[in-house]
Design a protein around this motif. Structure first.
Motif, PDB file in Angstrom:
ATOM      1  N   TYR A 195       1.549   0.391 -14.098  1.00  0.00           N
ATOM      2  CA  TYR A 195       0.794   1.646 -14.075  1.00  0.00           C
ATOM      3  C   TYR A 195       1.375   2.594 -15.119  1.00  0.00           C
ATOM      4  N   VAL A 196       0.481   3.121 -15.990  1.00  0.00           N
ATOM      5  CA  VAL A 196       0.914   3.964 -17.109  1.00  0.00           C
ATOM      6  C   VAL A 196       0.007   5.184 -17.216  1.00  0.00           C
ATOM      7  N   ILE A 197       0.464   6.152 -18.079  1.00  0.00           N
ATOM      8  CA  ILE A 197      -0.349   7.325 -18.368  1.00  0.00           C
ATOM      9  C   ILE A 197      -0.570   7.394 -19.879  1.00  0.00           C
ATOM     10  N   PRO A 198      -1.708   7.991 -20.350  1.00  0.00           N
ATOM     11  CA  PRO A 198      -2.012   8.040 -21.796  1.00  0.00           C
ATOM     12  C   PRO A 198      -1.367   9.268 -22.465  1.00  0.00           C
ATOM     13  N   LEU A 199      -0.297   9.056 -23.231  1.00  0.00           N
ATOM     14  CA  LEU A 199       0.443  10.133 -23.889  1.00  0.00           C
ATOM     15  C   LEU A 199      -0.024  10.262 -25.340  1.00  0.00           C
ATOM     16  N   ARG A 200      -0.253  11.526 -25.772  1.00  0.00           N
ATOM     17  CA  ARG A 200      -0.646  11.754 -27.169  1.00  0.00           C
ATOM     18  C   ARG A 200       0.522  11.391 -28.070  1.00  0.00           C
ATOM     19  N   ALA A 201       0.240  10.735 -29.184  1.00  0.00           N
ATOM     20  CA  ALA A 201       1.286  10.169 -30.036  1.00  0.00           C
ATOM     21  C   ALA A 201       2.250  11.231 -30.555  1.00  0.00           C
ATOM     22  N   GLU A 202       1.783  12.464 -30.806  1.00  0.00           N
ATOM     23  CA  GLU A 202       2.643  13.501 -31.355  1.00  0.00           C
ATOM     24  C   GLU A 202       3.698  13.990 -30.365  1.00  0.00           C
ATOM     25  N   PHE A 203       3.522  13.634 -29.090  1.00  0.00           N
ATOM     26  CA  PHE A 203       4.493  14.043 -28.066  1.00  0.00           C
ATOM     27  C   PHE A 203       5.419  12.903 -27.677  1.00  0.00           C
ATOM     28  N   LYS A 204       5.441  11.877 -28.498  1.00  0.00           N
ATOM     29  CA  LYS A 204       6.318  10.739 -28.216  1.00  0.00           C
ATOM     30  C   LYS A 204       7.775  11.213 -28.158  1.00  0.00           C
ATOM     31  N   SER A 223      -6.500  12.910 -18.354  1.00  0.00           N
ATOM     32  CA  SER A 223      -5.845  13.055 -17.055  1.00  0.00           C
ATOM     33  C   SER A 223      -6.174  11.855 -16.171  1.00  0.00           C
ATOM     34  N   ILE A 224      -5.695  10.682 -16.573  1.00  0.00           N
ATOM     35  CA  ILE A 224      -5.970   9.467 -15.812  1.00  0.00           C
ATOM     36  C   ILE A 224      -4.712   8.631 -15.679  1.00  0.00           C
ATOM     37  N   ILE A 225      -4.726   7.728 -14.696  1.00  0.00           N
ATOM     38  CA  ILE A 225      -3.673   6.718 -14.520  1.00  0.00           C
ATOM     39  C   ILE A 225      -4.336   5.371 -14.744  1.00  0.00           C
ATOM     40  N   THR A 226      -3.760   4.559 -15.616  1.00  0.00           N
ATOM     41  CA  THR A 226      -4.366   3.263 -15.928  1.00  0.00           C
ATOM     42  C   THR A 226      -3.288   2.177 -15.873  1.00  0.00           C
ATOM     43  N   GLN A 227      -3.656   0.947 -16.266  1.00  0.00           N
ATOM     44  CA  GLN A 227      -2.731  -0.176 -16.204  1.00  0.00           C
ATOM     45  C   GLN A 227      -2.643  -0.884 -17.548  1.00  0.00           C
ATOM     46  N   ARG A 228      -1.445  -1.350 -17.854  1.00  0.00           N
ATOM     47  CA  ARG A 228      -1.217  -2.196 -18.998  1.00  0.00           C
ATOM     48  C   ARG A 228      -0.214  -3.272 -18.593  1.00  0.00           C
ATOM     49  N   ASP A 229      -0.627  -4.539 -18.759  1.00  0.00           N
ATOM     50  CA  ASP A 229       0.235  -5.675 -18.404  1.00  0.00           C
ATOM     51  C   ASP A 229       0.712  -5.604 -16.955  1.00  0.00           C
ATOM     52  N   LEU A 249       3.035   9.638 -10.297  1.00  0.00           N
ATOM     53  CA  LEU A 249       2.324   9.706 -11.573  1.00  0.00           C
ATOM     54  C   LEU A 249       1.342  10.871 -11.599  1.00  0.00           C
ATOM     55  N   GLN A 250       0.799  11.194 -10.417  1.00  0.00           N
ATOM     56  CA  GLN A 250      -0.149  12.290 -10.352  1.00  0.00           C
ATOM     57  C   GLN A 250       0.501  13.629 -10.727  1.00  0.00           C
ATOM     58  N   ARG A 251       1.797  13.715 -10.478  1.00  0.00           N
ATOM     59  CA  ARG A 251       2.499  14.963 -10.820  1.00  0.00           C
ATOM     60  C   ARG A 251       2.489  15.198 -12.333  1.00  0.00           C
ATOM     61  N   TYR A 252       2.604  14.093 -13.107  1.00  0.00           N
ATOM     62  CA  TYR A 252       2.559  14.233 -14.569  1.00  0.00           C
ATOM     63  C   TYR A 252       1.194  14.746 -15.033  1.00  0.00           C
ATOM     64  N   ARG A 286       0.833  -1.209   0.000  1.00  0.00           N
ATOM     65  CA  ARG A 286       0.000   0.000   0.000  1.00  0.00           C
ATOM     66  C   ARG A 286       0.870   1.263   0.000  1.00  0.00           C
ATOM     67  N   ILE A 287       1.960   1.205   0.764  1.00  0.00           N
ATOM     68  CA  ILE A 287       2.857   2.373   0.823  1.00  0.00           C
ATOM     69  C   ILE A 287       3.492   2.619  -0.546  1.00  0.00           C
ATOM     70  N   ALA A 288       3.965   1.523  -1.169  1.00  0.00           N
ATOM     71  CA  ALA A 288       4.596   1.652  -2.489  1.00  0.00           C
ATOM     72  C   ALA A 288       3.587   2.120  -3.528  1.00  0.00           C
ATOM     73  N   HIS A 289       2.376   1.617  -3.431  1.00  0.00           N
ATOM     74  CA  HIS A 289       1.335   2.022  -4.372  1.00  0.00           C
ATOM     75  C   HIS A 289       1.018   3.501  -4.224  1.00  0.00           C
ATOM     76  N   ASP A 290       0.896   3.956  -2.981  1.00  0.00           N
ATOM     77  CA  ASP A 290       0.591   5.381  -2.760  1.00  0.00           C
ATOM     78  C   ASP A 290       1.731   6.266  -3.279  1.00  0.00           C
ATOM     79  N   ARG A 291       2.952   5.798  -3.067  1.00  0.00           N
ATOM     80  CA  ARG A 291       4.110   6.572  -3.520  1.00  0.00           C
ATOM     81  C   ARG A 291       4.126   6.662  -5.042  1.00  0.00           C
TER      82      ARG A 291
END
Length: 799
Positions: free
Chosen positions: A193-202, A184-190, A168-171, A158-163
């Motif tokens: 925990y990841v964030i959704p970045l617009r492709a043009e800002f890769k 403005s969301i945090i999601t999961q893949r595999d 990620l919330q800062r991004y 729980r501590i690691a998850h909160d950290r």
């Protein structure tokens, strides 16, 4: 039992009906395998189990609860397998159900001996329920408290998850990076925990790409600064999984250690549920327990093998698979010694249904099922049952041809003996009538020689004659209503059926000339016999209707008699209750009077007065003690002093509660001072009776008045008990204190304080207050009939 015959009689449908009343898979499996037994003792035992279960259900609602078939789980655990949380919860609920059932049957061996014997085979919990409850929640989640290590892992997770979430919330909130995100969301893949970045800002944010949207416009990235945090979370998750598996393996090993007992217990639980299902099924078809009778052996004159004498006594029997509201019940009650019944009647008249009814009821009884028939019905016990029924209701349609019938009959004849039931529908049909009738007579003769019980349905008139002229064979018929041209489905034992062909043809409008020509072709003796049979049937129906009327009148009289009996019992109960209450009041009055006399004796001794004045009171007390055991008489009303102005100083009065005469020496607002001999007492106006009012009573009552003129003060009794339930402790103690003072002053020897059971706090407070109380001599817990722990009986000091 013959499997083909079971199919023909549709016994499998009985199993399906029974399975619908089972509560779990193991008992459903037993119900699907249920077969009639060829052991008389086992059949009787099965019937007794069903009877006990129905008796139990009539008293209380019992079930196996949330039990499951845990035998596969026990086997897996015994092989060191790890059980899933849901499987462990199934084990827990099953053991709880077994524990509750064992409690239900505790100390009830006398009422339910067979069910109790099955219940004894249910498994003990062996701490398994507690072990599972300790590590699993009701939703199947492993609890943090399951182990210290798991609690530490989850806390760190729980501590690691909160950290990680914070980083990620800062991004998402940072104005520089927020504009690069698709949402403005945090999601999961595999699992990351990841964030959704617009492709043009890769490339603008250094990150690991884990996925992209179907349109390619969004990349799901894991910023490099949080990779280590994601790794840490994954490590904790793996550690959590391993610890959970270790805990589950530990609990599974406890289950595996008792696998044999658990599997045996499930089998007994299934047997118990099957007995419950039989009871429920019996209730649903309004069934009753049949009396199963073993055959009687009869020796033949030539010394051959013994014949069996079967006792059929089916009253109001119904086909178990037909609607009980619409099916017509039949009576199968041939004379003793009958070994064959030949049933005749019109097509669709119910011959086949009657045959199946008898066959199914025999199979049900020997399976331990109650049968849809009137209570007191009897059935013979058969070692085997064979049937050849070839109509549209048969499962095997191929048996409807003559060759199919004969093939099946040949197979049956190879296996029958003197303990068999054989059922043939349309015996000898499907071929030339003359040859078919000859074959039918020969087969029936062979069956009689074999000594088995036979039921045959036929249209052949030759078999009617055979039944009439052959010993131990009886005719039976199904009636047909000529007026409505419909069968009545009523079976009549002792009379052969009529074809009614001419009557039906005439009713349908066949020309009379043709009818008369047909009659001319028939033997006159046959017509006369038909007329005689018709007259016998009419007379029998009339007698039957009269008997039904008499039965209804008898039932009505019995109901009235039962109602009157209930009323008399109620009146008797009320009379006894009244007498018991009166005697209790009499005992209390005698006790109070004894105490008053003892007190008066003490006062007279102190005053130097003779004790002769007390003798009359003692005599009265003796008479009262004698009356305690006799019916209580209504007390004569007296005229109390109700008007203060009408009472004068010096006036003679009687103190009603003491029945002692005195003179008024002083008047108060609500009471007066009365001098009785040398003793002065204060009494309320309501307790005083003018001497004149006393003198005006009937002479017979004057004779019953005591001659004493000396007595002591009395106070109105507050009653023999005080109820403190529902009060706070302080209010209850105040109420009890006032009550005890009144009880003490009125001379009560003992009282009952009702405080209830509850948490016991009020009881403790009451008994603490009674310890060392001025008015209290002793106190004790109420007896079983007085309220037990909820009541305290207080003995008071003499005043």
């Amino acid at each position: 039992m013959d499997e083909k015959s079971l199919q023909v009689l549709e016994y499998s449908k009985i199993r399906e009906r029974l399975k619908s009343f089972c509560d779990f898979s193991a008992s459903m499996e037993l119900a699907g395998q249920l077969e009639p037994t060829n052991s008389y003792d086992l059949a009787v035992s099965r019937l007794a189990e069903t009877t006990e279960a129905r008796k139990l259900f009539s008293i209380q609602d019992v079930s196996i609860g949330a039990a499951h078939d845990i035998r596969p789980a026990a086997d897996l655990a015994a092989r060191s397998g790890v059980l899933d949380p849901q499987v462990l919860l199934d084990v827990k609920s099953t053991l709880i159900a077994c524990r509750e059932l064992k409690k239900t049957f505790e100390k009830k061996e006398g009422e339910y001996p067979r069910l109790c014997l099955i219940a004894q085979g249910l498994p003990e919990t062996h701490g398994i329920v507690d072990s599972i409850s300790r590590v699993l929640s009701e939703r199947g989640e492993v609890l943090d408290s399951a182990s210290v290590k798991l609690a530490d892992i989850r806390r760190n997770l729980r501590i690691a998850h909160d950290r990680l979430m914070s980083r990620l919330q800062r991004y998402i909130t940072d104005s520089h990076t927020a504009s690069m995100l698709q949402e403005s969301i945090i999601t999961q893949r595999d699992g990351r925990y990841v964030i959704p970045l617009r492709a043009e800002f890769k490339g603008r944010i250094k990150a690991v790409v884990h996925d992209q949207s179907s349109s390619g416009a969004t990349l799901f990235v894991e910023p490099l600064p949080v990779v280590e945090a994601n790794n840490e979370i994954r490590e904790f998750q793996l550690a959590e999984r391993d610890e959970e598996r270790r805990i589950l393996a530990e609990v599974s090993s406890i289950v595996g250690a008792h696998a044999v007992e658990l599997k045996y217990g499930v089998e007994n639980l299934a047997a118990l549920d099957l007995a419950f299902a039989k009871a429920k099924y019996g209730d649903s078809i309004r069934a009753s327990e049949p009396l199963l009778k073993e055959k009687k052996e009869e020796r033949r004159k030539n010394g051959d093998a013994p014949l069996s004498s079967f006792v059929f006594h089916l009253i109001q029997a119904r086909h178990p698979l037909l609607d009980p509201e619409t099916v017509v019940p039949i009576d199968v009650d041939p004379r003793e010694g009958t070994r064959a019944i030949v049933i005749t009647g019109p097509n669709t008249g119910g011959k086949t249904v009657s045959l199946k009814t008898v066959g199914l009821l025999v199979l049900m009884a020997q399976s331990g099922l109650h049968i849809p028939a009137q209570s007191g019905s009897e059935l013979p016990f058969f070692k085997s049952v064979y049937a050849d029924i070839g109509d549209e209701q048969s499962i095997e349609q191929s048996l409807s041809t003559f060759s199919g019938h004969i093939t099946n009959i040949i197979r049956i004849l190879k296996h029958i003996d003197n303990r068999s039931l054989v059922i043939f529908d349309e015996l000898g049909s499907g071929t030339d009538p003359q040859e078919g009738a000859a074959i039918a007579r020969a087969i029936l003769s062979h069956l009689l020689e074999a000594g088995c019980m036979t039921l045959v349905a036929t249209h052949y008139p030759e078999l009617k004659t055979f039944a009439h002229s052959t010993e131990s064979v009886v005719n039976a018929s199904l009636e047909f209503d000529i007026k409505t041209l419909r069968p009545t489905f009523k079976l009549t034992i002792g009379l052969p059926g009529r074809s009614n062909a001419l009557a039906i043809a005439q009713k349908l409008g066949l020309p009379q000339s043709i009818i008369e020509s047909a009659k001319a072709e028939i033997n006159p003796l046959d017509l006369r016999a038909d007329k005689l049979l018709d007259d016998i049937r009419k007379e029998r129906n009339r007698t039957s209707r009269e008997r039904e009327k008499l039965e209804k009148q008898r039932a009505k009289l019995e109901a009235q008699n039962a109602d009157l009996q209930k009323r008399l019992e109620k009146i008797e109960d009320e009379r006894r209750e009244t007498i018991a209450k009166a005697r209790a009041e009499g005992e209390l009055e005698v006790a109070v009077l004894k105490r008053n006399i003892d007190s008066l004796k003490s006062q007279l001794k102190k005053a130097g007065q003779p004790l002769t004045a007390i003798k009359a009171l003692e005599e009265k007390m003796g008479r009262m003690e004698e009356k305690v055991e006799s019916p209580v008489e209504r007390r004569t009303d007296q005229s109390p002093v109700s008007n203060l102005q009408s009472l004068k100083l010096g006036e003679r009065v009687t103190v009603g509660t003491l029945n002692a005469d005195g003179v008024v020496t002083a008047l108060g607002e609500s009471d007066a001072e009365v001098q009785i001999g040398t003793v002065r007492v204060r009494a309320k106006f309501s307790d005083l009776v003018r001497r004149q009012a006393v003198d005006e009573r009937p002479q017979t009552e004057k004779k019953r008045q005591p001659s004493s003129t000396v007595n002591r003060p009395s106070y109105t009794s507050p009653g023999m008990e005080v109820d403190l339930r529902g009060l706070m402790a302080e209010d209850a103690l105040d109420k009890m204190e006032r009550y005890l003072e009144q009880a003490y002053l009125s001379g009560l020897p003992w009282v009952r304080v009702i405080h209830g059971k509850g948490t016991g706090k009020l009881r403790q407070a009451v008994r603490e207050a009674l310890k060392g109380h001025t008015y209290v001599k002793s106190f004790e817990e109420g007896g079983h009939t007085e309220g037990g722990e909820g009541v305290t009986v207080v003995k008071l000091n003499a005043n």
